[in-house]
Write an enzyme that holds these catalytic residues in place. Structure first.
Site: not given
Ligand SMILES: Nc1ncnc2c1ncn2[C@@H]1O[C@H](COP(=O)(O)OP(=O)(O)OP(=O)(O)O)[C@@H](O)[C@H]1O
Ligand SMILES: CC(C)(CO)[C@@H](O)C(=O)NCCC(=O)O
Length: 266
Positions: A8-10, A12-13, A96, A105-106, A181
């Site tokens: 993934g973008n953050s 790896i699994k 799609y 991944d989806r 805030t």
């Protein structure tokens, strides 16, 4: 043993599936590597007690990442096949416009979820709250009919901090009527995420006249859970949905999907 890799973008699994008495199943353990610390993947691979014969993966983190993982696997003589989204499999059809464009991944996560269903099931929503948020709808006859992509909640917070002079980085849950805030940011981000899921639920309900079962996953679900459950219950009540809403957390649906595909490799 077949390694299952969700790049993934953050993070790896890595999971693995085993053949036990002719039946392939995914072991529950998962090893996670931060994308900034990819070298430790090589160390981990070289220490495995049993060498994998093959690896299957999805990668949405770019070609360079793919090459790095391939090189590490080469060092232990393990070949990897990268999975891309298909037009159809025996359990799921992909509508799609360009089926290969759908994130692998989806696709894998949807396969993992559809495989768990009984023959007759309501529409399904697969929502992933990670680096990005993706919310995908599957019809009762197992057609992926469309999905949305938005920045994940961490990315939303970062963009507020990076794009303004006055807004700090924040973390935390939402409240109804923020008067400072940090709470304003927390509540804004959380309502964008839960609101996106609520919108997709309403669209699904209008299309099928049946409330979807919602599957959620991703590292950021926990901070969104309370607000999202409340909102979804409210819209289900307003839609006069007869059944109780179900929001089910799935730990690793992408790896589950890869495990299903791995059955063809034994
Ligand atoms: N335990 C955690 N506590 C807080 N934040 C987390 C935790 N785990 C992950 N995150 C955050 O979740 C996001 C990543 O989530 P996740 O690991 O589900 O996705 P990912 O590896 O980026 O994969 P993808 O690209 O498919 O989203 C990052 O923004 C990260 O900072
Ligand atoms: C949307 C993400 C980043 C989610 O991880 C990934 O699935 C991806 O890069 N997808 C490609 C574009 C698409 O799915 O239409």
């Amino acid at each position: 043993m077949i390694l299952l890799i969700d790049s993934g973008n953050s993070r790896i699994k890595i999971g693995w599936s085993l053949n036990k008495n002719g039946c392939i199943h995914r072991e529950p353990h998962v090893k996670i590597f931060d994308n900034l610390n990819i070298r430790s993947l090589g160390q981990w691979l070289s220490c495995l007690p049993k060498k994998p014969n093959h690896a299957l993966g999805v990668n949405v983190a770019g070609k360079h990442r793919e090459n790095v993982i391939e090189n590490e696997l080469n060092n232990i003589n393990c070949k990897i096949e990268w999975i891309v989204a298909q037009t159809r499999t025996s359990i799921l059809i992909n509508e799609y416009k360009n089926p290969n464009q759908l994130g692998a991944d989806r696709w894998a996560a949807m396969l993992g979820i559809v495989e768990k269903q009984k023959k007759i099931h309501p529409p399904l929503i697969v929502a992933s709250f990670g680096t990005t948020t993706t919310i995908d709808i599957i019809s009762p006859n197992n057609i992926f009919i469309g999905g949305i992509i938005l920045p994940g909640s961490f990315m939303m917070r970062q963009s507020l901090t990076n794009g303004t002079a006055n807004l700090p980085m924040s973390s935390g849950e939402s409240i109804d009527l923020p008067l400072d805030t940090i709470n304003s940011i927390n509540s804004g981000v959380s309502s964008a995420q839960s609101g996106a899921l609520a919108r997709q639920c309403i669209i699904t309900f209008k299309k099928y006249n049946e409330f979807p079962i919602i599957y959620v996953t991703g590292g950021l679900w926990l901070e969104l859970e309370k607000e999202t459950r409340q909102l979804i219950n409210e819209i289900a009540f307003k839609s006069r949905s007869e059944k109780k809403t179900e929001i089910i957390y799935e730990n690793r649906p992408v790896l589950d999907g890869l495990a299903i595909i791995s059955r063809n490799y034994n």
